[in-house]
Design an enzyme around this catalytic site. Structure first.
Site, PDB file in Angstrom:
ATOM      1  N   SER A  26     -69.213-139.185  29.645  1.00 54.32           N
ATOM      2  CA  SER A  26     -70.340-139.886  29.285  1.00 54.32           C
ATOM      3  C   SER A  26     -71.362-138.982  27.814  1.00 54.32           C
ATOM      4  O   SER A  26     -71.249-139.619  27.266  1.00 54.32           O
ATOM      5  CB  SER A  26     -70.253-138.709  30.882  1.00 54.32           C
ATOM      6  OG  SER A  26     -71.256-139.424  31.326  1.00 54.32           O
ATOM      7  N   HIS A  54     -66.124-142.423  37.210  1.00 58.16           N
ATOM      8  CA  HIS A  54     -67.227-142.103  36.204  1.00 58.16           C
ATOM      9  C   HIS A  54     -65.935-140.721  35.607  1.00 58.16           C
ATOM     10  O   HIS A  54     -66.376-140.687  34.899  1.00 58.16           O
ATOM     11  CB  HIS A  54     -68.214-142.139  36.405  1.00 58.16           C
ATOM     12  CG  HIS A  54     -69.082-141.955  35.564  1.00 58.16           C
ATOM     13  ND1 HIS A  54     -69.089-141.867  34.200  1.00 58.16           N
ATOM     14  CD2 HIS A  54     -69.862-140.196  34.633  1.00 58.16           C
ATOM     15  CE1 HIS A  54     -70.080-142.198  33.189  1.00 58.16           C
ATOM     16  NE2 HIS A  54     -70.247-141.128  33.171  1.00 58.16           N
ATOM     17  N   ASP A  79     -67.265-148.539  37.569  1.00 55.79           N
ATOM     18  CA  ASP A  79     -67.599-146.847  36.935  1.00 55.79           C
ATOM     19  C   ASP A  79     -69.414-147.851  36.671  1.00 55.79           C
ATOM     20  O   ASP A  79     -69.648-148.091  36.324  1.00 55.79           O
ATOM     21  CB  ASP A  79     -68.033-146.992  35.362  1.00 55.79           C
ATOM     22  CG  ASP A  79     -68.379-145.473  35.303  1.00 55.79           C
ATOM     23  OD1 ASP A  79     -69.063-145.156  35.878  1.00 55.79           O
ATOM     24  OD2 ASP A  79     -67.902-144.956  33.896  1.00 55.79           O
TER      25      ASP A  79
END
Length: 268
Positions: A99, A249, A221
């Site tokens: 991320s 995610h 996601d």
């Protein structure tokens, strides 16, 4: 006053094959901490020196070191990553970044190109807001509503946000896991960090990445849609995109074997 040790500030852990000349650094995303990698690590303990750390403010232990005036951009988190690598005498490591840590890695490399030899970006995004000819996943109204809910009732927001981000309805224990780490963040820090992340835009800096980057994208996601992975592939010169058999995610939680296999396949 003596400066705070980077080991203390970032909860650094070093283990695995300490004699190995190859180092893997695992970096977590917003709302999680280094524990999110625990199901991935067994695939690398024998052959690699492993480094884990927590971004400042992501745990109860290091919230004390969070300063909103210091951590007002991702550049400041990149400085911590650089300091970590220098403290451990790390060069040419392999970075596994989930991320927001993908863009933190980019920024660290801009300042010190010798840090990493390769990077794996898992659910990374250079821009979360939709823009002209760009799909980031969020409209401005979405983010304003998110900030408002975080500020009004943080724990209620956590329990609603976690299942959506995890995206594996058949595995409620994963949402519970994310809720656990997310709820441990001090609410004011969570709001500040969310703003820093979601308001950022690093699209214009992607072309500066000059190491091989493996982009790992899961299905469904909601935070980082497939279009973002494709955008990264187009704008990072030495990149490859792998769409893995995982949802949500946090594929390191929902499909750790997919993450292990994709990393191992692309190490050389």
């Amino acid at each position: 006053m003596n400066p705070v040790s980077v080991f203390t500030k970032n909860n650094i852990s070093v283990f695995g094959n300490l004699q190995s000349e190859r180092t893997l650094i695992f970096a977590h995303g917003f709302g999680s901490d280094q524990s999110c990698w625990r199901w991935v690590l067994p695939g690398f303990l024998k052959d690699f020196k492993i480094v884990l750390y927590d971004n400042v403010g992501s745990t109860e232990q290091n919230a004390f070191y969070y300063d909103p005036d210091k951590y007002k951009s991702l550049e400041d988190y990149a400085d911590d990553l650089i300091a970590l690598c220098h403290e451990l005498n790390i060069k040419q490591a392999i970075m596994v970044a989930h991320s927001v840590s993908g863009m933190i890695t980019l920024l660290a490399l801009e300042k010190d190109p010798e840090l990493f030899s390769k990077a794996f970006f898992i659910g990374a995004s250079p821009r979360y807001l939709n823009d002209k000819n760009y799909i980031g996943g969020f409209e401005r109204e979405d983010l304003l509503a998110l900030y408002k809910e975080m500020q009004s009732n943080f724990i209620h927001w956590v329990h609603g946000f976690a299942p959506v981000i995890i995206g594996n309805e058949d595995k409620p224990e994963l949402a519970a896991e994310f809720s656990r780490t997310l709820s441990k963040i001090r609410p004011d820090i969570a709001v500040d960090v969310a703003r820093v992340i979601f308001e950022s835009d690093f699209r214009h800096r992607l072309t500066k990445l000059n190491i091989p980057v493996i982009i790992i994208q899961s299905h469904n996601d909601v935070t980082v849609p497939l279009e973002v992975g494709e955008y990264l592939l187009t704008h990072i010169y030495r990149s490859k995109l792998f769409i893995i058999d995982a949802k949500g995610h946090f594929p390191q939680l929902s499909a750790p074997r997919e993450i292990i296999n994709t990393i191992i396949t692309n190490l050389n």
